[in-house]
Design a protein around this motif. Structure first.
Motif, mmCIF file in Angstrom:
data_model
loop_
_atom_site.group_PDB
_atom_site.id
_atom_site.type_symbol
_atom_site.label_atom_id
_atom_site.label_comp_id
_atom_site.label_asym_id
_atom_site.label_seq_id
_atom_site.Cartn_x
_atom_site.Cartn_y
_atom_site.Cartn_z
ATOM 1 N N TRP A 218 0.846 -1.179 0.000
ATOM 2 C CA TRP A 218 0.000 0.000 0.000
ATOM 3 C C TRP A 218 0.889 1.239 0.000
ATOM 4 O O TRP A 218 2.080 1.181 0.313
ATOM 5 C CB TRP A 218 -0.910 0.015 1.234
ATOM 6 C CG TRP A 218 -2.090 -0.911 1.120
ATOM 7 C CD1 TRP A 218 -2.054 -2.271 1.033
ATOM 8 C CD2 TRP A 218 -3.456 -0.547 1.081
ATOM 9 N NE1 TRP A 218 -3.321 -2.782 0.948
ATOM 10 C CE2 TRP A 218 -4.215 -1.734 0.982
ATOM 11 C CE3 TRP A 218 -4.143 0.667 1.132
ATOM 12 C CZ2 TRP A 218 -5.596 -1.750 0.911
ATOM 13 C CZ3 TRP A 218 -5.529 0.657 1.084
ATOM 14 C CH2 TRP A 218 -6.243 -0.529 0.962
ATOM 15 N N GLY A 219 0.278 2.374 -0.354
ATOM 16 C CA GLY A 219 0.991 3.634 -0.277
ATOM 17 C C GLY A 219 0.877 4.238 1.106
ATOM 18 O O GLY A 219 -0.180 4.176 1.739
ATOM 19 N N GLN A 220 1.976 4.816 1.595
ATOM 20 C CA GLN A 220 1.984 5.458 2.914
ATOM 21 C C GLN A 220 2.644 6.821 2.806
ATOM 22 O O GLN A 220 3.599 7.007 2.042
ATOM 23 C CB GLN A 220 2.732 4.598 3.934
ATOM 24 C CG GLN A 220 2.072 3.278 4.271
ATOM 25 C CD GLN A 220 2.839 2.476 5.301
ATOM 26 O OE1 GLN A 220 3.900 2.907 5.776
ATOM 27 N NE2 GLN A 220 2.322 1.310 5.661
ATOM 28 N N LEU A 221 2.131 7.761 3.580
ATOM 29 C CA LEU A 221 2.698 9.102 3.653
ATOM 30 C C LEU A 221 3.422 9.238 4.983
ATOM 31 O O LEU A 221 2.792 9.174 6.047
ATOM 32 C CB LEU A 221 1.591 10.149 3.524
ATOM 33 C CG LEU A 221 2.040 11.595 3.287
ATOM 34 C CD1 LEU A 221 2.776 11.712 1.976
ATOM 35 C CD2 LEU A 221 0.824 12.515 3.295
ATOM 36 N N ARG A 222 4.747 9.397 4.922
ATOM 37 C CA ARG A 222 5.574 9.432 6.134
ATOM 38 C C ARG A 222 6.339 10.747 6.226
ATOM 39 O O ARG A 222 6.482 11.487 5.238
ATOM 40 C CB ARG A 222 6.581 8.274 6.147
ATOM 41 C CG ARG A 222 5.968 6.881 6.085
ATOM 42 C CD ARG A 222 7.071 5.846 6.062
ATOM 43 N NE ARG A 222 6.571 4.467 5.953
ATOM 44 C CZ ARG A 222 7.369 3.419 5.841
ATOM 45 N NH1 ARG A 222 8.699 3.568 5.847
ATOM 46 N NH2 ARG A 222 6.856 2.206 5.747
ATOM 47 N N ILE A 223 6.857 11.017 7.434
ATOM 48 C CA ILE A 223 7.697 12.190 7.688
ATOM 49 C C ILE A 223 9.051 11.708 8.194
ATOM 50 O O ILE A 223 9.120 10.838 9.072
ATOM 51 C CB ILE A 223 7.062 13.123 8.733
ATOM 52 C CG1 ILE A 223 5.618 13.474 8.334
ATOM 53 C CG2 ILE A 223 7.881 14.395 8.892
ATOM 54 C CD1 ILE A 223 4.897 14.297 9.379
#
Length: 809
Positions: free
Chosen positions: A152-157
């Protein structure tokens, strides 16, 4: 080993802080181009996977001088690393490991308090492809996980100073999405299905816990978005060509009044449901999906682009629009420089145009190799032609041109317009180039273009012969032949190795031998060459599927489906017939000057066979699913590109393969090479280029040949097929890298360079010798040659004394 042909339009490029350089993602490296010349300056090599993002780091000081001297950037790649560069020196400074392929990255201008002082803090927001939380839990419990639902796609910092992830992921999507950030860094967002997800980022004293999110909905799938540079306005483009403008987004949640309505419902024109926005306006001009949106630096205009190849400039207040004339290819990305005086637009034909703003005049073009035409029903094998002498590949383009690309320099040489016809990217394909053939010396070219019938009427096949101009890759039209084989299609075209003769074979059951003759044009008195048909041949009315000349040109081999016929090309006489192959032959080629002929069959019964022309018999054969094959022009060796089985769940374009090198006399392969993306690939032997000559140790005797492999994405590699060890060649030895001139500073940066004055040297080259009266010649020589003051005074005073003549009394 030489590599090239990478895509320049796989990700948005980035300008340097002073606008002098353009950083372009190109495969596993980043190419740095000069915006003034359009030439390659340097390359950043360090990623082991394709680079997907490049971000020029904002200057740590607010001073204008510091902004112009900023030469650092961050790059992200599918290898799971973030790399910090000094692109002025092409030096890798630091690496940050992400442990997941990165598909998009932005770095807002964020500050953080450090000892009561606000300092710049680099935080990267990345979109990665990783295991979903549910997949991790199922694997921990030992449950099977479907491959389609595993990643899946994930948005991380990530904190780039500390090199670690900050908090948990911001969002989880079905696939990695492109991240867009506002100019101030206060907002970032993604387009996911029918929604825009927007986050408010605390740019002052950044804290992960203070990030807030809103969602804006639409009825169609959204493809892109853009933020206004100064106001709370966001634009989104959908798959049907509509553009939506949300004004006053996030006033409820981002302003700290969560749950309260900022306006009454009657004032929320066009806003769906409980979306946190003031109004929503819809514009529509594009006939298909919108690929990019970009606000002008002053926020007065919105630029959009898509499949039409047109940049549409919308006036934000009135919705009126104007257009940039067609750029010849669908548009993908639009990026402007920090001072907005220059911008760039990326096109699907692997070109990046540098535009002078605001009139959008094309200044320079960074051109890569043309990408494959996306049309499965018109795809055919061996469409590319190769000039083995000059190391060029000829690639048909979607706009009816032939691009000549230098394989050793990785640069475009020229484009030849085959058909004078206006190209519309959104129109259905009605004309395409089906064949390109070049002579061994590269001085002759033949093209075949096919016009598709409309409602079974109006189909046309055109054969064109071209002569080389003043340099390699430059051609002018010589002869046009309409329907050379009536209404039948042309299966192959081959040139004679020693004279101006060619053969074209037809599915209609015959072949024609063409010769070139000179004729004098009475209108201008210039001698021009023309091609005429010398003879026609056929064999039992069978379709002629392939043709080739022998190394000395004395024998012409033509395949009549599965039967190989041998002809005398000068007398058009049948001299022999070889036994049948397993299935219709699609490729014929002689192995150098030998008597061995290689045939390739690509039907349900594939076969690679070697025939002995002298005794009309088969030497040996293999059952191989071959995509392409080629023979050396000087040796008895040939290469076959064979397809491997497609991986489960993989696309046909990702099908890998293996290159087998054979000697015609022996059925055992001499060497083998594993390659990627073999479906739709091509191979050819080329002569050594200067890059390889500089790196070889002189052990390769004779006229050595290199093998070039062009994969289905038009990426290529050149290597010595007979060497066990791969020679390592730096890209700088094969690329036309130009040192960029230093930028003007100080007075010159404002008013321009002062005219250079050439001072005339009036000092004689003769050594200065003091005279008896030095005061008379004191300014005629160099100052360091003056006599001492005491001597000068005594001589001067002595000269004033009157000398009387002595007389005898």
């Amino acid at each position: 080993m030489i590599t090239g042909g990478q895509s320049y339009v796989s990700a948005p490029p980035a300008f340097s802080a002073d606008g002098r350089f353009l950083l372009v993602c190109s495969g596993r490296s980043v190419s740095v181009f000069s915006t003034s010349t359009g030439m390659l300056v340097s390359e950043l090599e360090g990623h082991e996977g394709d680079v997907t993002a490049v971000v020029v780091v904002p200057p740590q000081s607010s001073a204008a001088a510091a902004a112009k001297l900023a030469t650092h950037c961050w790059t992200a790649g599918l290898d799971g690393f973030l790399i910090y560069w000094d692109f002025a020196t092409a030096e890798l400074v630091r690496k940050v490991k992400v442990d997941a392929p990165v598909h998009s990255m932005v770095i807002p201008n964020i500050s953080k308090k450090l000892k009561l002082t606000e300092v710049y803090a680099p935080f990267a927001f990345v979109s990665v492809e990783a295991l979903s939380n549910k997949a991790i839990q199922d694997k921990a419990k030992g449950k099977p996980v479907a491959k389609k639902k595993e990643l899946w796609g994930q948005l991380r910092i990530y904190d780039l100073w500390k090199g670690c992830q900050v908090g948990s992921e911001l969002a989880q999507t079905r696939k990695p999405e492109k991240i867009v950030v506002s100019c101030s860094g206060e907002f970032l967002g993604i387009a996911n299905k029918r929604h825009l997800y927007i986050w408010s980022i605390p740019t002052k004293d950044f804290n992960h816990d203070n990030i807030r999110k809103i969602k804006l909905g639409h009825t169609k799938k959204l493809s892109t978005l853009a933020f206004h540079p100064s106001e709370r306005i966001v634009a989104g483009g959908d798959a049907t060509g509509r553009i939506l403008i949300w004004r006053g987004f996030g006033k409820a949640k981002f302003s700290g009044t969560h749950g309260a309505k900022s306006q009454v419902d009657e004032e929320r024109d066009g806003v769906r449901g409980k979306d946190d926005a003031g109004t929503c306006t819809t514009w529509h001009w594009h006939s298909s999906g919108v690929n990019f949106l970009k606000f002008s630096s002053d926020g007065a205009y919105l630029l959009s682009g898509g499949m039409e190849g047109v940049i549409v400039v919308w006036q934000l207040d009135t919705g009126k629009r104007r257009y940039k004339p067609r750029l010849g290819s669908p548009l993908l990305f639009f990026v402007d420089s920090p001072d907005s005086s220059i911008s760039c637009v990326s096109c699907t034909n692997n070109q990046v145009h540098l535009l002078n703003m605001p009139n959008m005049e094309v200044l320079k073009t960074v051109a890569g190799i043309k990408l494959p035409i996306a049309s499965a029903d018109l795809s055919r094998r061996d469409v590319c032609g190769f000039d083995s002498t000059n190391g060029l590949v000829a690639i048909p383009t979607q706009d009816y041109c032939i691009q000549f690309y230098n394989l050793f320099e990785n640069t475009e040489v020229s484009e030849v317009q085959v058909c004078e016809r206006n190209f519309q990217p959104v129109d259905d394909i009605t004309l395409y180039i089906s064949l390109v053939s070049l002579s061994i010396g590269g001085n002759l070219m033949c093209t075949v273009e096919v016009k598709l019938p409309e409602e079974e009427l109006g189909g046309l096949v055109t054969l064109k012969f071209w002569n080389q101009g003043s340099r390699a890759g430059q051609f002018h039209l010589s002869t046009v032949i309409y329907e050379p084989h009536s209404d039948a299609g042309i299966s192959a075209v081959a040139f004679h190795p020693g004279k101006n003769m060619a053969v074209s074979s037809s599915f209609g059951g015959n072949f024609k031998v063409w010769v070139q003759s000179l004729s004098l044009q009475s209108s201008d008195g210039k001698s021009q060459s023309g091609w005429r048909c010398q003879s026609v041949g056929s064999y039992k009315k069978k379709p002629m599927t392939a043709a080739a000349f022998s190394g000395d040109g004395s024998v012409l081999a033509v395949a009549a489906e599965s039967v190989i016929t041998l002809w005398d090309p000068d007398n058009n006489a049948l001299v022999g017939v070889i036994a049948e192959a397993l299935s219709p032959i699609t490729k014929l080629s002689f192995a150098g000057d030998s008597a061995y002929l290689m045939s390739l069959s690509q039907s349900s019964k594939p076969q690679v066979a070697v025939w002995n022309v002298s005794n009309l018999s088969m030497e040996w054969s293999y059952t191989l699913f071959a995509e392409a094959a080629c023979c050396s022009s000087s040796k008895s060796e040939f290469a076959v590109l064979s397809l491997l089985s497609c991986p489960e769940g993989g696309a046909p374009a990702e099908q890998d393969g293996i290159i087998l090198i054979f000697d015609a006399e022996n059925s055992k392969p001499v060497s083998s090479w594993s390659v990627k993306k073999a479906k739709g690939g091509s191979i050819a032997f080329v002569k050594d280029g200067p890059s390889f000559d500089a790196s070889t140790d002189g052990t390769r005797g004779g006229e050595a040949s290199l093998l070039v492999y062009v994969n289905g994405s038009h990426e290529y590699v050149i290597f010595d097929p007979l060497k066990n060890e791969e020679p390592q060649i730096s890209k700088s030895t094969r690329k036309n890298i130009q040192a960029d001139e230093p930028a003007p500073i100080g007075y010159a940066s404002i008013y321009g360079e002062l005219p250079k004055l050439e001072l005339k040297k009036e000092v004689s080259d003769i050594p200065f010798i003091p005279s008896d009266r030095p005061w008379e010649t004191i300014f005629t020589g160099s100052s360091h040659a003056l006599p001492p003051l005491t001597k000068l005074c005594s001589v001067f005073l002595a000269s004033l004394l009157e000398k009387r003549p002595v007389t005898d009394e």
